[in-house]
Write an enzyme that holds these catalytic residues in place. Sequence first.
Site, short mmCIF file in Angstrom:
data_model
loop_
_atom_site.label_atom_id
_atom_site.label_comp_id
_atom_site.label_asym_id
_atom_site.label_seq_id
_atom_site.Cartn_x
_atom_site.Cartn_y
_atom_site.Cartn_z
N GLU A 173 39.19 -94.91 65.50
CA GLU A 173 38.28 -95.77 65.77
C GLU A 173 37.24 -95.98 64.46
O GLU A 173 36.05 -95.81 64.41
CB GLU A 173 37.33 -95.93 66.94
CG GLU A 173 38.18 -96.35 68.15
CD GLU A 173 37.69 -96.43 69.57
OE1 GLU A 173 36.41 -96.17 69.54
OE2 GLU A 173 38.57 -96.83 70.37
N GLU A 292 45.06 -96.48 72.97
CA GLU A 292 44.08 -96.45 74.04
C GLU A 292 44.02 -97.60 74.84
O GLU A 292 43.68 -98.62 74.46
CB GLU A 292 42.56 -96.05 73.42
CG GLU A 292 42.45 -94.83 72.97
CD GLU A 292 40.98 -94.55 72.50
OE1 GLU A 292 39.92 -94.80 73.29
OE2 GLU A 292 40.79 -93.44 71.99
#
Length: 507
Positions: A173, A292
């Site tokens: 991320e 995710e």
Amino acid sequence: MLHAHIALDREFVKASIDDRLFGSFIEHLGRAVYGGIYEPGHPTSDADGFRTDVLELVRELRVPIVRYPGGNYVSAFNWEDSVGPLEQRPRRLDLAWRSVEPNKVGLNEFARWAKKAGTQPMIALNLGTRGIDAARNLVEYCNHPSGSHWSDLRKSHGAPDPHAFKVWCLGNEMDGPWQVGYKTADEYGRLASEVGKALKLFDPSLQLVACGSSNTKMPSYPQWEATVLDHCYDTVDFISLHNYFKNHDNDLPTFLGESLDMDRFIRTIIGTADFIKVKKRSRKTVNLSFDEWNVWFHSHQADEVVAPWSVGPHLLEDVYTFEDALVVGCCLITLLRYAERVRIACLAQLVNTIAPIMTVNGGPAWRQTIFYPFLHASLYGRGEVLESLIRSPVYENRIHGEVLYLESIATWNRQAEEATIFAVNRSMTEELLVDGRIAGWERVALVEHIVLAHKDPKAANTKENPGAVVPARIDTTRLVGDSLQARLPPLSWNVIRLKVRGAGSYK
Ligand code: AHR
């Protein structure tokens, strides 16, 4: 009663399914590791301190790949802290989750746990505080057989054989301002390209995952993916997607439509990756790693008051309801629909933190509601995806527009001679009568129709009542020739298993 139609045909195979679509994730976060997979002194723990009750549940899920060690955690992780003699490992402050990391479980312990769990680690690299040098050392430590500084160090740490980790995530991320070492798309794309280059010089067969957007609400989405891939298209094999779903407003019809957001996200990233492919006149295709995904919102408030700097705090401990299991089911169907391009997906996470498996320290482990759709998809969704034609009534939703009452996909496992129809009935009040046409096989027989249904959408499995929401078989399903009739209860996850043999003849 609502009516819907499904048609599937042995001749129309859409894509092979990569087993890694049923992957998961263990982060050094909350009680995922300490009190989750690892709890020395627990009555079920083995000589390595791993909870065997948890291992059994993980093995039941048949998870082929587990991302590790983060997550946000990885972006300030010094991998050297996590190896070597236990008594010499430092206790560190983990800035991502404001916890204390004792480094009792590190890379070699996790590799041992993964073997016991029958899975493969998918290692994430720290591209927040670190870069090329730490990454190339780590890959040498893990994967080189011997005769070099880092590989010999691994051997001296009691791991004589190389771990042969195949899949590596280039950071986590990196578009998120919350990330330690957050970067612009240009900064990250250049770094991913150079780290990727070094890793592929070490071993060209490694599979590398570049960070995509943290979710579809990020201001840089989807330009982020285009810029990042412009830098590292030739080096990487996957671009990652992350998305979590919530029912903040307690609006079930909207919540049940959240998988449409996942669907749009996947289509957008396929388009973006293919745009860069054409721009570069490349023959290579970059695939998607949805590494995710899950429902995550129940624990947000509780997490705000957790005191910092303890080991294994109660963080992200969502207690999943029956309606969450339906959303997870819709997401699994969506991932299967795009199996041709989504080759890896990780349910985030596996134990205690936003997880299908929950434990009490010193106490039992149990299956949350979301365990079941994941289990069924993992057990029966292997093989190939069939082109499944669906006609279903719809409802109008202010966020998602038109939503089908019937969410469904069919798979075919040639080896097991089984076809499976996965289906969710999104109607809160109506039974859904599904007429199915099953074409192309010589013989088709019904094995079973499994259903997960509950009159209370908020029902949950807990330590006190671990069997509140469990699957059952229903016997109202009929198969006559190639014609299937199934009644899907209101708000239900359904798994219709068929034995399919031989090739039918077309006239
Ligand atoms: O899975 C929990 C967290 O969600 C991960 O650490 C991070 O990557 C994401 O924001």
